[in-house]
Structure formats: structure tokens, C-alpha cells
Scaffold this motif. Structure first.
Motif, PDB file in Angstrom:
ATOM      1  N   VAL A 209       3.718  11.286  34.580  1.00  0.00           N
ATOM      2  CA  VAL A 209       3.634  11.860  35.923  1.00  0.00           C
ATOM      3  C   VAL A 209       4.911  11.595  36.711  1.00  0.00           C
ATOM      4  O   VAL A 209       5.469  10.492  36.656  1.00  0.00           O
ATOM      5  CB  VAL A 209       2.417  11.267  36.670  1.00  0.00           C
ATOM      6  N   ALA A 210       5.354  12.611  37.448  1.00  0.00           N
ATOM      7  CA  ALA A 210       6.429  12.454  38.425  1.00  0.00           C
ATOM      8  C   ALA A 210       5.788  12.403  39.809  1.00  0.00           C
ATOM      9  O   ALA A 210       5.031  13.303  40.182  1.00  0.00           O
ATOM     10  CB  ALA A 210       7.420  13.605  38.328  1.00  0.00           C
ATOM     11  N   LEU A 211       6.071  11.351  40.542  1.00  0.00           N
ATOM     12  CA  LEU A 211       5.444  11.113  41.845  1.00  0.00           C
ATOM     13  C   LEU A 211       6.300  11.679  42.969  1.00  0.00           C
ATOM     14  O   LEU A 211       7.459  11.297  43.136  1.00  0.00           O
ATOM     15  CB  LEU A 211       5.239   9.609  42.052  1.00  0.00           C
ATOM     16  N   PHE A 212       5.720  12.602  43.728  1.00  0.00           N
ATOM     17  CA  PHE A 212       6.335  13.073  44.972  1.00  0.00           C
ATOM     18  C   PHE A 212       5.977  12.050  46.037  1.00  0.00           C
ATOM     19  O   PHE A 212       4.811  11.897  46.405  1.00  0.00           O
ATOM     20  CB  PHE A 212       5.788  14.461  45.320  1.00  0.00           C
ATOM     21  N   GLY A 213       6.971  11.318  46.521  1.00  0.00           N
ATOM     22  CA  GLY A 213       6.700  10.149  47.362  1.00  0.00           C
ATOM     23  C   GLY A 213       6.085  10.463  48.704  1.00  0.00           C
ATOM     24  O   GLY A 213       5.340   9.645  49.249  1.00  0.00           O
ATOM     25  N   PRO A 238       2.817   6.642  32.293  1.00  0.00           N
ATOM     26  CA  PRO A 238       4.108   6.310  32.898  1.00  0.00           C
ATOM     27  C   PRO A 238       4.387   7.190  34.113  1.00  0.00           C
ATOM     28  O   PRO A 238       4.044   8.376  34.128  1.00  0.00           O
ATOM     29  CB  PRO A 238       5.118   6.575  31.776  1.00  0.00           C
ATOM     30  N   VAL A 239       4.996   6.588  35.139  1.00  0.00           N
ATOM     31  CA  VAL A 239       5.266   7.288  36.396  1.00  0.00           C
ATOM     32  C   VAL A 239       6.743   7.162  36.731  1.00  0.00           C
ATOM     33  O   VAL A 239       7.317   6.070  36.650  1.00  0.00           O
ATOM     34  CB  VAL A 239       4.427   6.705  37.558  1.00  0.00           C
ATOM     35  N   THR A 240       7.344   8.271  37.121  1.00  0.00           N
ATOM     36  CA  THR A 240       8.711   8.252  37.629  1.00  0.00           C
ATOM     37  C   THR A 240       8.706   8.809  39.044  1.00  0.00           C
ATOM     38  O   THR A 240       7.896   9.687  39.370  1.00  0.00           O
ATOM     39  CB  THR A 240       9.654   9.082  36.730  1.00  0.00           C
ATOM     40  N   LEU A 241       9.565   8.287  39.892  1.00  0.00           N
ATOM     41  CA  LEU A 241       9.639   8.737  41.282  1.00  0.00           C
ATOM     42  C   LEU A 241      10.616   9.898  41.393  1.00  0.00           C
ATOM     43  O   LEU A 241      11.747   9.821  40.914  1.00  0.00           O
ATOM     44  CB  LEU A 241      10.087   7.585  42.184  1.00  0.00           C
ATOM     45  N   ILE A 242      10.176  10.983  42.024  1.00  0.00           N
ATOM     46  CA  ILE A 242      11.054  12.136  42.245  1.00  0.00           C
ATOM     47  C   ILE A 242      12.224  11.704  43.131  1.00  0.00           C
ATOM     48  O   ILE A 242      12.032  11.072  44.170  1.00  0.00           O
ATOM     49  CB  ILE A 242      10.282  13.283  42.923  1.00  0.00           C
ATOM     50  N   GLU A 243      13.419  12.046  42.725  1.00  0.00           N
ATOM     51  CA  GLU A 243      14.621  11.725  43.505  1.00  0.00           C
ATOM     52  C   GLU A 243      15.073  12.965  44.280  1.00  0.00           C
ATOM     53  O   GLU A 243      15.061  14.078  43.750  1.00  0.00           O
ATOM     54  CB  GLU A 243      15.749  11.275  42.571  1.00  0.00           C
ATOM     55  N   GLY A 244      15.477  12.772  45.527  1.00  0.00           N
ATOM     56  CA  GLY A 244      16.062  13.857  46.303  1.00  0.00           C
ATOM     57  C   GLY A 244      15.068  14.762  46.997  1.00  0.00           C
ATOM     58  O   GLY A 244      15.444  15.806  47.535  1.00  0.00           O
ATOM     59  N   ILE A 271      13.806  20.789  42.118  1.00  0.00           N
ATOM     60  CA  ILE A 271      13.670  19.411  41.640  1.00  0.00           C
ATOM     61  C   ILE A 271      12.335  19.222  40.922  1.00  0.00           C
ATOM     62  O   ILE A 271      12.267  18.650  39.827  1.00  0.00           O
ATOM     63  CB  ILE A 271      13.780  18.424  42.825  1.00  0.00           C
ATOM     64  N   LEU A 272      11.277  19.727  41.530  1.00  0.00           N
ATOM     65  CA  LEU A 272       9.949  19.584  40.935  1.00  0.00           C
ATOM     66  C   LEU A 272       9.822  20.421  39.667  1.00  0.00           C
ATOM     67  O   LEU A 272       9.203  19.994  38.681  1.00  0.00           O
ATOM     68  CB  LEU A 272       8.883  19.992  41.949  1.00  0.00           C
ATOM     69  N   CYS A 273      10.415  21.597  39.686  1.00  0.00           N
ATOM     70  CA  CYS A 273      10.366  22.464  38.507  1.00  0.00           C
ATOM     71  C   CYS A 273      11.096  21.804  37.331  1.00  0.00           C
ATOM     72  O   CYS A 273      10.648  21.887  36.182  1.00  0.00           O
ATOM     73  CB  CYS A 273      11.000  23.811  38.843  1.00  0.00           C
ATOM     74  N   ALA A 274      12.201  21.136  37.623  1.00  0.00           N
ATOM     75  CA  ALA A 274      12.936  20.432  36.566  1.00  0.00           C
ATOM     76  C   ALA A 274      12.087  19.323  35.958  1.00  0.00           C
ATOM     77  O   ALA A 274      12.123  19.093  34.737  1.00  0.00           O
ATOM     78  CB  ALA A 274      14.236  19.865  37.135  1.00  0.00           C
ATOM     79  N   ALA A 278      10.740  18.993  32.128  1.00  0.00           N
ATOM     80  CA  ALA A 278      10.990  17.777  31.346  1.00  0.00           C
ATOM     81  C   ALA A 278       9.700  17.168  30.801  1.00  0.00           C
ATOM     82  O   ALA A 278       9.734  16.086  30.201  1.00  0.00           O
ATOM     83  CB  ALA A 278      11.732  16.758  32.200  1.00  0.00           C
ATOM     84  N   GLY A 279       8.574  17.837  31.033  1.00  0.00           N
ATOM     85  CA  GLY A 279       7.315  17.385  30.447  1.00  0.00           C
ATOM     86  C   GLY A 279       6.415  16.576  31.350  1.00  0.00           C
ATOM     87  O   GLY A 279       5.425  16.008  30.887  1.00  0.00           O
ATOM     88  N   PHE A 280       6.726  16.522  32.650  1.00  0.00           N
ATOM     89  CA  PHE A 280       5.924  15.729  33.582  1.00  0.00           C
ATOM     90  C   PHE A 280       4.872  16.580  34.284  1.00  0.00           C
ATOM     91  O   PHE A 280       5.101  17.758  34.588  1.00  0.00           O
ATOM     92  CB  PHE A 280       6.817  15.100  34.662  1.00  0.00           C
ATOM     93  N   ASP A 281       3.722  15.979  34.567  1.00  0.00           N
ATOM     94  CA  ASP A 281       2.817  16.486  35.584  1.00  0.00           C
ATOM     95  C   ASP A 281       3.300  15.953  36.927  1.00  0.00           C
ATOM     96  O   ASP A 281       4.108  15.013  36.986  1.00  0.00           O
ATOM     97  CB  ASP A 281       1.383  16.019  35.320  1.00  0.00           C
ATOM     98  N   LEU A 282       2.786  16.527  38.018  1.00  0.00           N
ATOM     99  CA  LEU A 282       3.209  16.140  39.361  1.00  0.00           C
ATOM    100  C   LEU A 282       2.014  15.629  40.153  1.00  0.00           C
ATOM    101  O   LEU A 282       0.892  16.120  39.993  1.00  0.00           O
ATOM    102  CB  LEU A 282       3.825  17.339  40.087  1.00  0.00           C
ATOM    103  N   THR A 283       2.262  14.661  41.024  1.00  0.00           N
ATOM    104  CA  THR A 283       1.201  14.175  41.899  1.00  0.00           C
ATOM    105  C   THR A 283       1.799  13.636  43.186  1.00  0.00           C
ATOM    106  O   THR A 283       3.008  13.395  43.280  1.00  0.00           O
ATOM    107  CB  THR A 283       0.354  13.084  41.209  1.00  0.00           C
TER     108      THR A 283
END
Length: 451
Positions: A209-213, A238-244, A271-274, A278-283
Motif C-alpha cells: 500500500v502507498a499511503l496518502f498522508g 508493507p506501506v510506503t508514504l506518498i512523496e510530494g 504521483i498516485l498513478c505512478a 508500481a504495483g501499489f494499492d492506495l489508502t
């Protein structure tokens, strides 16, 4: 009779939300807007099913009832604007009450009409500077998040005398509870990522998951994002924080600032589309932000393929956990019970039509009993802090405050941190602080903050 039968048949079909044609020149035409307001208000006045929702409907009904003709075509534009000002775009009338939404031939979408009226008002320069500033969440958050500034502002905001002194020129009600700014950012708090976790996908989740902060998470309550990461990582996600990222745009939607929303879209969507590519879901941990990406932006930009891609990949965090649970991937190794929990369901979560996902996850904690409250807290963005609407916001929230107090719960919570603050204020000065559902889930797991 033939039309009545046909209308009744169509009204039984599922609501169909149609795109907002804000690029059509007629969208901003004042005469066309007033004609549609009159048509819609006349239908609403004859129906009145939404009288118990926001103050827009009682204001509308009382104003029409008081005029000489008892009809909407006698309303002045000032009277119409008063109705528009009371709508905070919760969408509950469209989703839960109105029998005349599309595909009904009346084709009513009250919230989108109110948004159109707000957009016309914004374009005409009639939105106060206070509202433009309150909804500039990134600019305000960046400045007030500077440590020495945050400490000073937080201290002043807790001073009754300072608040009374500034109410006149700021337009912010002296008694409205304001959130404290965090001197530590969400990015700084997330110092212990676990990118080494193996990714386990399911049929409807990719497993990372990519986290929109969110503005709230980055500038006000980063602990919510920290709790989300802790819970997800405990469940092998695993979680990554969206940058920018920048603001999702929901605060600007409230005042009809469609140009700012477009600017945010052009910044966020690539940014979110990228991340999706890259294989992430978004939350995101804030229901309003999830709603913006899943529902509102797709209705504003129905032909933007990237907006639609992001919408399909965006999940409410508890919806994501429920989906993992359905395939046996949600951990139930809880260390403690939560006891009795009063759980408030925010409006912007209800209108996503997900069901009670937060309740379903918290109910898995042994020995936990939930009192579910599905009613508006009255906060509604800036509505609760504005001088002219704060008292009304507290009146709207009163049934929620009473239900929480009567529950005599060990914890009270809401997915929306603004609703939490509103309930906290409504319970009185001696009430314990609310806790976010992610914090409660982390507590149940016994997960300690590494800091």
C-alpha cells in the motif's frame, strides 16, 4: 397517472450519480443556475423527506412557507444563497433520502447543485477571505507546523481571552475547538518502515500500500498515519508514504473553488498513478480524502483515465483489512479487549456505500462491544468553526453527543478526526479524549510505538 406510475418505478432503481458538467459554459451562467435552484427547491419543498438532515432543508422549507405565495419562485437570490450556505456537501440527501435522484426523470442531485451554486459564488469573488484561508490547508499547515510557530499558535488557540479577542476579525467562533498543529511531520514520525515484508496479493488487493498522508495527517495528527502503518505492517502489508502530495481538494470543494481542485489534481494524480503502476494499492486514513479520490474527482473528470485508475486503486483502510480478512490474511492475535466502544460513522464514510467496515474489524477483537452511531456530528469541514454556524453545528451534533455519553463506553471513536474533536467538545470539558479506530486496533494488538 401514467407519469406517476413511471416515476415510482424509476425511483426504485439504484441511485445513479452523474458527472458534474463544470466545463459547460452554462454551468456558471447565473440565470440558468437560478432557474435550476427554483426547480429543485420547489420539488424539495413538496417532498420534505430530508428535513432531518442538515440545516439547508429546514431553512429552505421555512423560507418558502413564510413567503406570500408558498412557492419557490418567490424566493430572492439572497434567500437562495442562505440555503446554499447551510449545505456542507455531505451527500447524505442524495445517497439515503431523495427519491428523485437519477435515473428518476426529475434528475435531482441536491449536493451537486449546491456545489454549482458555491462555484458560481466563488467565481464572482463572494467567498470571504476567512473561508479561502481555512481551506488553504497545505499553506497554513506548512507555516503553522514550524515547531516554534506550532507551539505558539497552539497555546494561543487554547486561550479563551485570545479567542474572544480575535473572533470579530477572524470570523472563527471563540468556542469552536481547533485542532493542535503538530511540530513533527508524518514523514519524520515514520522512521521504521519494513519494506522487507513479503507481498501477498489476493484477487482484489495487491498486498502493498502507498499511503496518502492527507493534510490532517501531515500537519495536525500524524499519529493516525503512524497507527495505520503499524496495523498494516502487523498484518504483513508493507506501506510506503506518498512523496510530494498536496491537498486532495475536499476543503476547496466545500467553497466551490474548482480551479484549486484542478491544480491539486494535476499535482496528485500523476504521483498516485505512478504508485499504482508500481504495483501499489492506495489508502488514506481520512474518509473525506478517500471519498475525494474514489467518488468526487471521477465525477468531475469522467474522461480522465488516470483519475479513474486512481479511483479504482483507492481503499478505505478498514475496507482493505476486511478484504484481507475474507481471504484469511488478517491477523486476530489480539493482546487485549477494547471493552465497550462508542463508534461514530462519519458522513463521508457512509456515502461511500462500503458497509460498516470499521465496526466489522473492531468486532473481531474478543470481549469488545460496539455501540454504532450513524448520525452527523455537525463538524462538516469549516462549518463547525465559523462564527455564524458553530452554534448550529453543535445543535446538529447534539444527538451524537448524547448517544456517546449514554453508552458509558471505555472508548469513543470516529474514523473522522474532525468529528472526534466535535464529539469531544460536545461531551464537555471533563470528557476523556477520543481515539481513532486505527489507534484502538493497534491498542488491541498490543503494538508499542518504537519511539
Amino acid at each position: 397517472m401514467e407519469f406517476t406510475l413511471q416515476a415510482g418505478r424509476v425511483a426504485l432503481e439504484a441511485p445513479e450519480r452523474r458527472p458534474l458538467a463544470f466545463r459547460d459554459p452554462a454551468f456558471f451562467d447565473d440565470a440558468a443556475l437560478e432557474k435550476e435552484l427554483t426547480r429543485t427547491f420547489e420539488i424539495c419543498h413538496g417532498c420534505r423527506r430530508c428535513f432531518s438532515l442538515c440545516e439547508a432543508f429546514p431553512t429552505l422549507f421555512d423560507t418558502i412557507d413564510a413567503n406570500a405565495t408558498g412557492a419557490a419562485d418567490a424566493l430572492t437570490r439572497t434567500e437562495m444563497d442562505r440555503v446554499v450556505a447551510e449545505c456542507y456537501l455531505c451527500d447524505l440527501c442524495f445517497m439515503t433520502k431523495c427519491p428523485y435522484v437519477p435515473p428518476h426523470p426529475f434528475n435531482l442531485d441536491f449536493p451537486h447543485l449546491m456545489l454549482r451554486a458555491k462555484a458560481v459564488r466563488f467565481r464572482k469573488g463572494e467567498v470571504p477571505r476567512r473561508d479561502r484561508l481555512l481551506t488553504a490547508t497545505d499553506a497554513v499547515g506548512r507555516f503553522l507546523g514550524i515547531p516554534i510557530v506550532a507551539q505558539t499558535v497552539n497555546r494561543l488557540n487554547r486561550s479563551p481571552s485570545f479567542r474572544r479577542m480575535t473572533e470579530g476579525w477572524s470570523g472563527i467562533h471563540a468556542e469552536a475547538r481547533l485542532p493542535a498543529f503538530s511540530p513533527t511531520s508524518l514523514k519524520a514520525r515514520l522512521r521504521h518502515p519494513r519494506p522487507d515484508l513479503p507481498v501477498v496479493a489476493t484477487t482484489d488487493t495487491r498486498g502493498k500500500v502507498a499511503l496518502f498522508g492527507t493534510c490532517y495527517g501531515r500537519h495536525l495528527k500524524p499519529a493516525i498515519g503512524v497507527d495505520l502503518v503499524a496495523v498494516f505492517e502487523h498484518n504483513g502489508i508493507p506501506v510506503t508514504l506518498i512523496e510530494g502530495e498536496v491537498c486532495c481538494g475536499m476543503p476547496k470543494l466545500e467553497i466551490g473553488d474548482l480551479d484549486s481542485i484542478d491544480a491539486f489534481r494535476r499535482k496528485n494524480i500523476p504521483i498516485l498513478c505512478a504508485a499504482v503502476e508500481a504495483g501499489f494499492d492506495l489508502t488514506a486514513a481520512i474518509p473525506s480524502c478517500v471519498l475525494m479520490f474514489k467518488k468526487e474527482l471521477p465525477l468531475l473528470y469522467p474522461d480522465d483515465a488516470d483519475v479513474q485508475t486512481v479511483a479504482r486503486a483507492f481503499f478505505d483502510p478498514f475496507d482493505y483489512l476486511v478484504r484481507r480478512h475474507q481471504t484469511g490474511l488478517f491477523r486476530t492475535d489480539f493482546a487485549r479487549s477494547l471493552g465497550r466502544v462508542a463508534y461514530h460513522v462519519p458522513c463521508h464514510l457512509r456515502v461511500q456505500n462500503l458497509g460498516l467496515r470499521t465496526r466489522d474489524i473492531l468486532a473481531l477483537v474478543p470481549g469488545t462491544e460496539l455501540e454504532v452511531i450513524e448520525r452527523c456530528s455537525g463538524h462538516d469541514g469549516t462549518y463547525a468553526v465559523r462564527r455564524e454556524s458553530h452554534d448550529q453545528s453543535m445543535k446538529i451534533g447534539r444527538p451524537v453527543f448524547r448517544r456517546v455519553a449514554e453508552a458509558q463506553a471505555d472508548h469513543y471513536t470516529s474514523d473522522c478526526p474532525m468529528a472526534q474533536d466535535q464529539i469531544h467538545q460536545g461531551l464537555g470539558p471533563n470528557a476523556p479524549a477520543p481515539e481513532h479506530p486505527l489507534a484502538l486496533l493497534r491498542l488491541a494488538y498490543g503494538l508499542l510505538d518504537p519511539d
